[in-house]
Write a protein that holds these residues in place. Structure first.
Motif, PDB file in Angstrom:
ATOM      1  N   ILE A   1       0.837  -1.207   0.000  1.00 52.18           N
ATOM      2  CA  ILE A   1       0.000   0.000   0.000  1.00 52.18           C
ATOM      3  C   ILE A   1       0.872   1.257   0.000  1.00 52.18           C
ATOM      4  O   ILE A   1       0.610   2.205  -0.731  1.00 52.18           O
ATOM      5  CB  ILE A   1      -0.970  -0.025   1.198  1.00 52.18           C
ATOM      6  N   PHE A   2       1.921   1.250   0.818  1.00 52.31           N
ATOM      7  CA  PHE A   2       2.778   2.433   0.871  1.00 52.31           C
ATOM      8  C   PHE A   2       3.590   2.621  -0.406  1.00 52.31           C
ATOM      9  O   PHE A   2       3.957   3.738  -0.744  1.00 52.31           O
ATOM     10  CB  PHE A   2       3.682   2.402   2.104  1.00 52.31           C
ATOM     11  N   LYS A   3       3.862   1.547  -1.118  1.00 55.72           N
ATOM     12  CA  LYS A   3       4.534   1.706  -2.409  1.00 55.72           C
ATOM     13  C   LYS A   3       3.577   2.320  -3.435  1.00 55.72           C
ATOM     14  O   LYS A   3       4.013   3.010  -4.349  1.00 55.72           O
ATOM     15  CB  LYS A   3       5.078   0.377  -2.895  1.00 55.72           C
ATOM     16  N   LEU A   4       2.298   2.104  -3.286  1.00 56.01           N
ATOM     17  CA  LEU A   4       1.326   2.731  -4.179  1.00 56.01           C
ATOM     18  C   LEU A   4       1.079   4.189  -3.795  1.00 56.01           C
ATOM     19  O   LEU A   4       0.894   5.037  -4.667  1.00 56.01           O
ATOM     20  CB  LEU A   4       0.010   1.948  -4.174  1.00 56.01           C
ATOM     21  N   ILE A   5       1.072   4.485  -2.491  1.00 60.92           N
ATOM     22  CA  ILE A   5       0.871   5.856  -2.028  1.00 60.92           C
ATOM     23  C   ILE A   5       2.110   6.699  -2.300  1.00 60.92           C
ATOM     24  O   ILE A   5       2.008   7.880  -2.607  1.00 60.92           O
ATOM     25  CB  ILE A   5       0.514   5.865  -0.527  1.00 60.92           C
ATOM     26  N   GLN A   6       3.267   6.122  -2.174  1.00 56.44           N
ATOM     27  CA  GLN A   6       4.574   6.720  -2.441  1.00 56.44           C
ATOM     28  C   GLN A   6       4.892   7.971  -1.619  1.00 56.44           C
ATOM     29  O   GLN A   6       5.166   9.046  -2.161  1.00 56.44           O
ATOM     30  CB  GLN A   6       4.738   7.032  -3.928  1.00 56.44           C
ATOM     31  N   PRO A   7       4.896   7.848  -0.276  1.00 51.58           N
ATOM     32  CA  PRO A   7       5.403   8.969   0.519  1.00 51.58           C
ATOM     33  C   PRO A   7       6.921   9.088   0.340  1.00 51.58           C
ATOM     34  O   PRO A   7       7.578   8.156  -0.131  1.00 51.58           O
ATOM     35  CB  PRO A   7       5.031   8.591   1.955  1.00 51.58           C
TER      36      PRO A   7
ATOM     37  N   ALA B   1       5.574   1.761  -8.167  1.00 49.43           N
ATOM     38  CA  ALA B   1       4.162   1.361  -8.248  1.00 49.43           C
ATOM     39  C   ALA B   1       4.027  -0.096  -8.677  1.00 49.43           C
ATOM     40  O   ALA B   1       3.198  -0.840  -8.131  1.00 49.43           O
ATOM     41  CB  ALA B   1       3.411   2.269  -9.219  1.00 49.43           C
TER      42      ALA B   1
END
Length: 74
Positions: free
Chosen positions: A30-36, A54
């Motif tokens: 999920i965090f790789k998709l959100i990319q903070p 992504a």
């Protein structure tokens, strides 16, 4: 396949360990998709290009779903 008698303690330890792996992989995907910013920085330090982040997130989520589904589901 021969049915094995597994103690309740061993069964719950296995479920908890599996659950921790699933949660970690979901969190990562999920965090790789959100990319903070920290995810981008960490992934770039590992040697991956920014446009691959992504794709790595999608692959992580697909792998997690396949791991979480029991074999007898299909």
């Amino acid at each position: 396949m021969v049915a094995q008698n597994i103690s309740k303690t061993r069964l719950w330890v296995a479920r908890i360990m599996s659950g921790l792996v699933i949660l970690f992989m979901l969190f990562d995907g999920i965090f790789k998709l959100i990319q903070p910013e920290p995810v981008i920085t960490g992934t770039l330090e590992l040697g991956y290009a920014e446009h691959h982040i992504a794709l790595l997130g999608i692959l992580a989520l697909v792998s997690t779903v396949l791991y979480a589904l029991p074999r007898t589901a299909f």
